[in-house]
Design a protein around this motif. Structure first.
Motif, mmCIF file in Angstrom:
data_model
loop_
_atom_site.group_PDB
_atom_site.id
_atom_site.type_symbol
_atom_site.label_atom_id
_atom_site.label_comp_id
_atom_site.label_asym_id
_atom_site.label_seq_id
_atom_site.Cartn_x
_atom_site.Cartn_y
_atom_site.Cartn_z
ATOM 1 N N GLY A 36 15.064 -14.195 -2.288
ATOM 2 C CA GLY A 36 14.223 -13.527 -1.262
ATOM 3 C C GLY A 36 13.647 -12.521 -1.832
ATOM 4 N N GLY A 37 13.579 -12.096 -2.938
ATOM 5 C CA GLY A 37 12.918 -11.149 -3.677
ATOM 6 C C GLY A 37 11.344 -11.478 -3.728
ATOM 7 N N PRO A 38 10.660 -10.380 -3.658
ATOM 8 C CA PRO A 38 8.997 -10.477 -3.760
ATOM 9 C C PRO A 38 8.676 -11.007 -4.919
ATOM 10 C CG PRO A 38 9.713 -8.134 -3.909
ATOM 11 C CD PRO A 38 11.104 -9.038 -3.513
ATOM 12 N N LEU A 39 7.677 -11.766 -5.099
ATOM 13 C CA LEU A 39 7.253 -12.235 -6.267
ATOM 14 C C LEU A 39 5.928 -11.311 -6.556
ATOM 15 C CD1 LEU A 39 7.216 -16.200 -5.837
ATOM 16 C CD2 LEU A 39 8.844 -14.786 -7.197
ATOM 17 N N PRO A 40 5.558 -11.268 -7.914
ATOM 18 C CA PRO A 40 4.402 -10.225 -8.245
ATOM 19 C C PRO A 40 3.152 -11.015 -7.743
ATOM 20 C CG PRO A 40 5.720 -11.026 -10.208
ATOM 21 C CD PRO A 40 6.331 -11.615 -9.122
ATOM 22 N N ALA A 41 2.053 -10.247 -7.742
ATOM 23 C CA ALA A 41 0.754 -10.656 -7.180
ATOM 24 C C ALA A 41 0.310 -11.420 -8.391
ATOM 25 C CB ALA A 41 -0.103 -9.440 -6.865
ATOM 26 N N ALA A 42 -0.540 -12.372 -7.858
ATOM 27 C CA ALA A 42 -1.107 -13.325 -8.965
ATOM 28 C C ALA A 42 -2.309 -12.410 -9.534
ATOM 29 C CB ALA A 42 -1.703 -14.363 -8.487
ATOM 30 N N GLY A 43 -2.533 -12.752 -10.834
ATOM 31 C CA GLY A 43 -3.600 -11.976 -11.458
ATOM 32 C C GLY A 43 -4.891 -12.808 -11.028
ATOM 33 N N PRO A 44 -5.933 -12.268 -11.623
ATOM 34 C CA PRO A 44 -7.224 -12.650 -11.532
ATOM 35 C C PRO A 44 -7.619 -14.031 -11.747
ATOM 36 C CG PRO A 44 -7.578 -11.086 -13.305
ATOM 37 C CD PRO A 44 -6.172 -11.174 -12.645
ATOM 38 N N CYS B 124 10.421 -14.874 -10.271
ATOM 39 C CA CYS B 124 11.013 -13.897 -9.724
ATOM 40 C C CYS B 124 11.523 -12.698 -10.808
ATOM 41 C CB CYS B 124 12.227 -14.577 -8.811
ATOM 42 S SG CYS B 124 13.041 -13.357 -7.828
ATOM 43 N N PRO B 125 11.153 -11.324 -10.452
ATOM 44 C CA PRO B 125 11.719 -10.343 -11.175
ATOM 45 C C PRO B 125 13.078 -10.030 -10.853
ATOM 46 C CG PRO B 125 9.985 -9.535 -9.861
ATOM 47 C CD PRO B 125 10.051 -11.138 -9.437
ATOM 48 N N ASP B 126 13.542 -10.328 -9.759
ATOM 49 C CA ASP B 126 15.286 -10.183 -9.381
ATOM 50 C C ASP B 126 16.031 -11.081 -9.960
ATOM 51 O OD1 ASP B 126 14.214 -7.972 -8.080
ATOM 52 O OD2 ASP B 126 14.064 -9.082 -6.373
ATOM 53 N N CYS B 127 15.625 -12.347 -9.930
ATOM 54 C CA CYS B 127 16.775 -13.417 -10.643
ATOM 55 C C CYS B 127 16.173 -14.351 -11.699
ATOM 56 C CB CYS B 127 17.058 -14.310 -9.375
ATOM 57 S SG CYS B 127 15.914 -15.433 -8.509
ATOM 58 N N GLY B 128 14.846 -14.212 -11.847
ATOM 59 C CA GLY B 128 14.193 -15.116 -12.838
ATOM 60 C C GLY B 128 13.863 -16.517 -12.602
ATOM 61 N N ARG B 129 14.025 -16.866 -11.406
ATOM 62 C CA ARG B 129 13.900 -18.398 -11.170
ATOM 63 C C ARG B 129 12.143 -18.442 -10.984
ATOM 64 N NH1 ARG B 129 17.671 -21.831 -7.942
ATOM 65 N NH2 ARG B 129 19.425 -21.622 -8.859
#
Length: 72
Positions: free
Chosen positions: A64-72, A45-50
């Motif tokens: 509840g923060g959005p997670l980054p999209a998975a790479g290829p 999580c870019p917001d809290c690091g979990r």
């Protein structure tokens, strides 16, 4: 000749006790689908690091923060 307490040498200091031997890591057995990706950065999580509990998670279960999209 009688030994007195001042005649004895103090015990040698060998430093702190040795750390216990490391335990072997659990053996990872990849599934037929190829197992986990080498990089789990998309689950952090870019917001809290979990780290997300589920590989398919789209938002952090903690903040509840959005997670980054998975790479290829």
């Amino acid at each position: 000749m009688t030994k007195h307490s001042q005649d004895t040498e103090p015990p040698a200091d060998h430093g702190p006790p040795a750390a216990p031997a490391p335990t072997p890591a659990s053996t990872f057995v990849p599934s037929a689908e190829g197992g986990e990706p080498a990089c789990l950065l998309h689950l952090v999580c870019p917001d809290c690091g979990r780290l997300a509990d589920e590989p398919s998670a789209r938002s952090c279960a903690h903040c509840g923060g959005p997670l980054p999209a998975a790479g290829p």
